[in-house]
Write a protein that holds these residues in place. Structure first.
Motif, mmCIF file in Angstrom:
data_model
loop_
_atom_site.group_PDB
_atom_site.id
_atom_site.type_symbol
_atom_site.label_atom_id
_atom_site.label_comp_id
_atom_site.label_asym_id
_atom_site.label_seq_id
_atom_site.Cartn_x
_atom_site.Cartn_y
_atom_site.Cartn_z
ATOM 1 N N ARG A 5 -7.670 -12.283 -0.732
ATOM 2 C CA ARG A 5 -8.718 -11.560 -0.024
ATOM 3 C C ARG A 5 -8.823 -10.123 -0.513
ATOM 4 N NH1 ARG A 5 -6.925 -14.914 1.986
ATOM 5 N NH2 ARG A 5 -7.902 -15.219 3.973
ATOM 6 N N SER A 6 -7.876 -9.663 -1.285
ATOM 7 C CA SER A 6 -7.858 -8.242 -1.616
ATOM 8 C C SER A 6 -7.091 -7.982 -2.906
ATOM 9 C CB SER A 6 -7.213 -7.491 -0.456
ATOM 10 O OG SER A 6 -6.954 -6.172 -0.811
ATOM 11 N N ASP A 7 -7.600 -7.043 -3.684
ATOM 12 C CA ASP A 7 -6.905 -6.659 -4.910
ATOM 13 C C ASP A 7 -5.920 -5.532 -4.648
ATOM 14 O OD1 ASP A 7 -8.313 -8.426 -6.583
ATOM 15 O OD2 ASP A 7 -10.013 -7.063 -6.613
ATOM 16 N N LEU A 8 -6.029 -4.965 -3.446
ATOM 17 C CA LEU A 8 -5.287 -3.753 -3.116
ATOM 18 C C LEU A 8 -4.680 -3.889 -1.737
ATOM 19 C CD1 LEU A 8 -5.938 -2.013 -5.485
ATOM 20 C CD2 LEU A 8 -7.574 -0.778 -4.112
ATOM 21 N N LEU A 9 -3.652 -3.144 -1.476
ATOM 22 C CA LEU A 9 -3.155 -3.032 -0.114
ATOM 23 C C LEU A 9 -3.981 -1.957 0.569
ATOM 24 C CD1 LEU A 9 0.724 -3.189 -0.066
ATOM 25 C CD2 LEU A 9 -0.853 -4.384 1.427
ATOM 26 N N GLN A 10 -4.664 -2.354 1.630
ATOM 27 C CA GLN A 10 -5.557 -1.423 2.301
ATOM 28 C C GLN A 10 -4.803 -0.173 2.757
ATOM 29 O OE1 GLN A 10 -8.478 -3.607 3.717
ATOM 30 N NE2 GLN A 10 -9.624 -2.021 4.822
ATOM 31 N N GLY A 11 -5.360 0.986 2.392
ATOM 32 C CA GLY A 11 -4.732 2.227 2.804
ATOM 33 C C GLY A 11 -3.964 2.912 1.695
ATOM 34 N N THR A 12 -3.820 2.218 0.567
ATOM 35 C CA THR A 12 -3.014 2.795 -0.514
ATOM 36 C C THR A 12 -3.860 3.368 -1.646
ATOM 37 O OG1 THR A 12 -2.842 0.646 -1.617
ATOM 38 C CG2 THR A 12 -1.098 1.220 -0.096
ATOM 39 N N LEU A 13 -5.181 3.162 -1.572
ATOM 40 C CA LEU A 13 -6.026 3.578 -2.689
ATOM 41 C C LEU A 13 -6.012 5.087 -2.895
ATOM 42 C CD1 LEU A 13 -7.981 3.009 -4.939
ATOM 43 C CD2 LEU A 13 -9.826 2.847 -3.261
ATOM 44 N N MET B 1 -6.092 15.560 16.588
ATOM 45 C CA MET B 1 -4.874 15.180 15.836
ATOM 46 C C MET B 1 -5.084 13.843 15.133
ATOM 47 S SD MET B 1 -1.746 16.565 15.497
ATOM 48 C CE MET B 1 -1.530 17.525 17.004
ATOM 49 N N ASP B 2 -5.374 13.894 13.856
ATOM 50 C CA ASP B 2 -5.592 12.635 13.148
ATOM 51 C C ASP B 2 -4.646 12.508 11.957
ATOM 52 O OD1 ASP B 2 -8.325 13.420 10.946
ATOM 53 O OD2 ASP B 2 -6.741 14.671 11.713
ATOM 54 N N LEU B 3 -3.460 13.006 12.122
ATOM 55 C CA LEU B 3 -2.487 12.966 11.038
ATOM 56 C C LEU B 3 -2.251 11.559 10.539
ATOM 57 C CD1 LEU B 3 0.508 15.409 11.300
ATOM 58 C CD2 LEU B 3 -1.063 14.940 9.423
ATOM 59 N N LYS B 4 -2.073 10.641 11.458
ATOM 60 C CA LYS B 4 -1.916 9.255 11.042
ATOM 61 C C LYS B 4 -2.983 8.396 11.712
ATOM 62 C CE LYS B 4 1.867 7.699 13.643
ATOM 63 N NZ LYS B 4 2.375 6.597 14.396
ATOM 64 N N ARG B 5 -3.625 7.599 10.889
ATOM 65 C CA ARG B 5 -4.701 6.796 11.433
ATOM 66 C C ARG B 5 -4.207 5.388 11.759
ATOM 67 N NH1 ARG B 5 -5.849 9.983 8.888
ATOM 68 N NH2 ARG B 5 -8.091 10.067 8.675
ATOM 69 N N SER B 6 -3.001 5.073 11.358
ATOM 70 C CA SER B 6 -2.544 3.704 11.508
ATOM 71 C C SER B 6 -1.023 3.630 11.617
ATOM 72 C CB SER B 6 -3.016 2.900 10.300
ATOM 73 O OG SER B 6 -2.399 1.649 10.256
ATOM 74 N N ASP B 7 -0.551 2.747 12.471
ATOM 75 C CA ASP B 7 0.888 2.557 12.625
ATOM 76 C C ASP B 7 1.422 1.536 11.634
ATOM 77 O OD1 ASP B 7 1.162 4.295 14.799
ATOM 78 O OD2 ASP B 7 0.422 2.761 16.159
ATOM 79 N N LEU B 8 0.494 0.864 10.984
ATOM 80 C CA LEU B 8 0.843 -0.266 10.136
ATOM 81 C C LEU B 8 0.136 -0.146 8.803
ATOM 82 C CD1 LEU B 8 2.484 -1.907 12.049
ATOM 83 C CD2 LEU B 8 0.550 -3.414 12.407
ATOM 84 N N LEU B 9 0.673 -0.777 7.792
ATOM 85 C CA LEU B 9 -0.056 -0.908 6.543
ATOM 86 C C LEU B 9 -1.000 -2.084 6.713
ATOM 87 C CD1 LEU B 9 2.345 -0.368 3.552
ATOM 88 C CD2 LEU B 9 0.077 0.590 3.853
ATOM 89 N N GLN B 10 -2.273 -1.799 6.569
ATOM 90 C CA GLN B 10 -3.277 -2.831 6.805
ATOM 91 C C GLN B 10 -3.043 -4.043 5.910
ATOM 92 O OE1 GLN B 10 -6.260 -0.933 8.338
ATOM 93 N NE2 GLN B 10 -7.731 -2.599 8.560
ATOM 94 N N GLY B 11 -2.993 -5.200 6.555
ATOM 95 C CA GLY B 11 -2.807 -6.424 5.794
ATOM 96 C C GLY B 11 -1.398 -6.975 5.863
ATOM 97 N N THR B 12 -0.500 -6.209 6.481
ATOM 98 C CA THR B 12 0.903 -6.653 6.512
ATOM 99 C C THR B 12 1.311 -7.255 7.856
ATOM 100 O OG1 THR B 12 1.661 -4.460 7.181
ATOM 101 C CG2 THR B 12 1.616 -4.919 4.833
ATOM 102 N N LEU B 13 0.426 -7.174 8.839
ATOM 103 C CA LEU B 13 0.813 -7.619 10.179
ATOM 104 C C LEU B 13 1.119 -9.117 10.220
ATOM 105 C CD1 LEU B 13 1.333 -7.153 13.122
ATOM 106 C CD2 LEU B 13 -1.120 -7.218 13.548
ATOM 107 N N ASP B 14 0.291 -9.905 9.572
ATOM 108 C CA ASP B 14 0.515 -11.352 9.554
ATOM 109 C C ASP B 14 1.888 -11.668 8.965
ATOM 110 O OD1 ASP B 14 -2.035 -11.371 10.466
ATOM 111 O OD2 ASP B 14 -2.888 -12.549 8.844
ATOM 112 N N LEU B 15 2.192 -11.017 7.884
ATOM 113 C CA LEU B 15 3.493 -11.198 7.245
ATOM 114 C C LEU B 15 4.633 -10.876 8.206
ATOM 115 C CD1 LEU B 15 5.489 -11.453 4.861
ATOM 116 C CD2 LEU B 15 4.864 -9.129 4.191
ATOM 117 N N LEU B 16 4.513 -9.752 8.885
ATOM 118 C CA LEU B 16 5.571 -9.326 9.805
ATOM 119 C C LEU B 16 5.759 -10.330 10.935
ATOM 120 C CD1 LEU B 16 4.687 -5.516 10.003
ATOM 121 C CD2 LEU B 16 6.631 -6.549 8.819
ATOM 122 N N ILE B 17 4.644 -10.812 11.459
ATOM 123 C CA ILE B 17 4.704 -11.792 12.548
ATOM 124 C C ILE B 17 5.354 -13.085 12.075
ATOM 125 C CG2 ILE B 17 3.292 -13.328 13.967
ATOM 126 C CD1 ILE B 17 1.293 -11.001 14.270
#
Lengths: 114, 114
Positions: A5-13, B1-17
């Motif tokens: 679904r993706s060539d990249l890890l979202q958020g790393t670009l 305060m928008d230092l971090k927009r995400s607690d997770l790397l997008q796309g990795t949640l399924d893997l973690l679960i």
DNA sequence: GTCCATACCTTGTGTGTCTACATATCAGTA
DNA sequence: TACTGATATGTAGACACACAAGGTATGGAC
């Protein structure tokens, strides 16, 4: 065909872009090539991802653009890191290490107590 | 305060679960706790991310749910890996290693030729 | 004169995560 | 008895980001 679904890890670009111009300015097209090379053909940055990302980073003041002649003798837009871009790069590298390490910990965790 | 927009790397949640229930079924709430623990407090899975992800994975047939009594004596929905979920887990672990390694290569690349 | 690699860009779409909210149960406590 | 906090599940709406697919233009090779 939706195997990947993706060539990249979202958020790393953003991180990849900032890192790629850390030591010298590059134009967009060359960045994509460079990222593909240094990632050993794994990370293929699509143009529809790249250019919006560059504009985003420029709007945020993390990179600055300048039109110059490329090796190809054609005009191209060279981007360089601004001071705040350099700070951001350091932060994003930290963040990446932090997340990557954390995920590794989860993947290596023992099946654990029944 | 928008230092971090995400607690997770997008796309990795399924893997973690998937990884977290590799060896035994768990209910959602417990998964989030377990991920937080094993990641040493780095990966905080929000409920608004977790439950949609579980429903998604169930719809895809990668996990299966069953209502059971939890240690707390309250009813909870325990999810376990299906055979195809196990296959998917293996694939996603490969993918993750592949991407993580590739990004590492880019981050370590020499500033290189002027 | 045509083609290909180079070089830039935009629009629309989908997916995934987040914030915020809503609900309910059970244990402990005031 | 009522309150509070931890446990437990869920939804709705907003938003960010990458992608696919399309477009323009130039220079060199053939």
């Amino acid at each position: 065909m939706d195997l990947k679904r993706s060539d990249l890890l979202q958020g790393t670009l953003d991180l990849l872009i900032l890192k790629t111009i850390e030591h010298r300015p590059l134009h967009g097209y060359a960045m994509a090539q460079r990222i593909l090379e240094t990632s050993r053909e794994v990370l293929a940055v699509q143009q529809g991802s790249l250019y919006p990302a560059l504009h985003r980073l420029e709007r945020k003041g993390l990179i600055a653009a300048e039109w110059r002649e490329a090796e190809s003798k054609r005009m191209a837009k060279f981007y360089s890191l601004t001071p705040s871009g350099r700070t951001q790069l350091a932060e994003e590298m930290d963040q990446w290490q932090r997340y990557a390490r954390a995920i590794q910990w989860v993947l290596q965790a023992e099946g654990a107590a029944s």
